[in-house]
Design a protein around this motif. Sequence first.
Motif, short mmCIF file in Angstrom:
data_model
loop_
_atom_site.label_atom_id
_atom_site.label_comp_id
_atom_site.label_asym_id
_atom_site.label_seq_id
_atom_site.Cartn_x
_atom_site.Cartn_y
_atom_site.Cartn_z
N MET A 1 -1.18 1.66 -5.55
CA MET A 1 -2.25 2.80 -6.31
C MET A 1 -3.41 2.46 -6.17
SD MET A 1 -2.67 5.60 -7.43
CE MET A 1 -1.18 6.55 -8.48
N CYS A 2 -4.38 2.90 -5.40
CA CYS A 2 -5.77 2.28 -5.34
C CYS A 2 -6.49 2.82 -6.56
CB CYS A 2 -6.53 2.85 -4.09
SG CYS A 2 -8.21 1.99 -3.98
N VAL A 3 -7.26 2.01 -7.31
CA VAL A 3 -8.05 2.34 -8.59
C VAL A 3 -9.35 1.97 -8.46
CG1 VAL A 3 -7.89 2.00 -11.00
CG2 VAL A 3 -6.06 1.45 -9.80
N ASN A 4 -10.25 3.09 -8.88
CA ASN A 4 -11.67 2.95 -8.94
C ASN A 4 -11.81 2.38 -10.18
OD1 ASN A 4 -14.41 3.23 -9.47
ND2 ASN A 4 -14.61 5.34 -8.53
N LYS A 5 -12.00 0.90 -10.26
CA LYS A 5 -12.29 0.10 -11.56
C LYS A 5 -13.68 0.57 -12.13
CE LYS A 5 -11.63 -4.34 -11.42
NZ LYS A 5 -11.63 -5.70 -10.84
N ASP A 6 -14.81 0.86 -11.46
CA ASP A 6 -15.91 1.39 -12.21
C ASP A 6 -15.86 2.41 -12.94
OD1 ASP A 6 -17.15 -0.95 -10.81
OD2 ASP A 6 -18.33 0.18 -9.56
N LEU A 7 -14.99 3.62 -12.51
CA LEU A 7 -14.91 4.72 -13.26
C LEU A 7 -13.83 4.61 -14.51
CD1 LEU A 7 -15.40 7.83 -13.10
CD2 LEU A 7 -13.28 7.97 -11.59
N LEU A 8 -13.14 3.79 -14.07
CA LEU A 8 -12.28 3.40 -15.64
C LEU A 8 -13.19 2.56 -16.70
CD1 LEU A 8 -9.77 4.23 -13.87
CD2 LEU A 8 -8.58 2.57 -14.90
N LEU B 1 0.08 1.19 3.16
CA LEU B 1 -0.43 -0.01 3.80
C LEU B 1 -1.28 -0.12 5.07
CD1 LEU B 1 -0.03 -3.18 3.56
CD2 LEU B 1 2.05 -2.98 5.18
N ALA B 2 -1.24 0.52 5.85
CA ALA B 2 -2.08 1.03 6.73
C ALA B 2 -3.62 1.11 6.31
CB ALA B 2 -1.65 2.24 7.79
N GLN B 3 -3.66 2.25 5.28
CA GLN B 3 -5.06 2.32 4.87
C GLN B 3 -5.67 1.22 3.98
OE1 GLN B 3 -3.44 5.81 2.53
NE2 GLN B 3 -5.01 7.20 3.52
N TYR B 4 -4.87 0.59 3.30
CA TYR B 4 -5.05 -0.54 2.60
C TYR B 4 -5.72 -1.66 3.51
CZ TYR B 4 -4.79 -4.76 -0.28
OH TYR B 4 -5.09 -6.12 -0.78
#
Length: 202
Positions: free
Chosen positions: A1-8, A112-115
Amino acid sequence: MCVNKDLLDKEGIEVPKEGWSLEEFYTICKKLTKDTNGDGQLDQFGSTEYTWKEALAANGGSLFQGGMLKLTAPEVKESLTFLQKLEELNKNYKVSSKDFDQGKVAFYPMTLAQYRTYKPYPYMFQNIQNFTWTCIPMPAKSKTTKATLVTTTSFAMSARTPHSKLAWELMQLLTEDPEIQQTPLCSISRDFRYATGGPKSI
């Protein structure tokens, strides 16, 4: 899961730890989904691209059991119910990966490909705004549930091909070359069509 740290961080929420639950995932999404500029339209969201496949894996379920299609299995029902709850937060707005790229979404399941495409060049696409992101394990119903989906791409060579050597070399190039493994699939497809003059069978 990709997470937008700034938004959190902006909302005072810590990045979830490994072993986080579906309930935690939903609670965070519910808190984040809102109208931030007061125009009456939602413009910040919890998640995008989270589908029934991710929900089913998170519940430890499978569509097929013993070779039979089981659409009425408890895990399938739980997954669809959860997905419906999640989508209802967005009030009929179709959240897309573009919204994530623009910093409006907290969570984005990434292959994985996107990452491998994003990680070395996190701002390689012009429409991505500058924000900090990271990847964490997928949420699941329990800590023992394997919630990460794995997909594979298979290459095959026809037994009747007159160009077996070329076909084998191409298969090796696409699967073993380190540089190609870091290249977006769309770029490989475009470059291959350009080099060969169009779609061809080898």
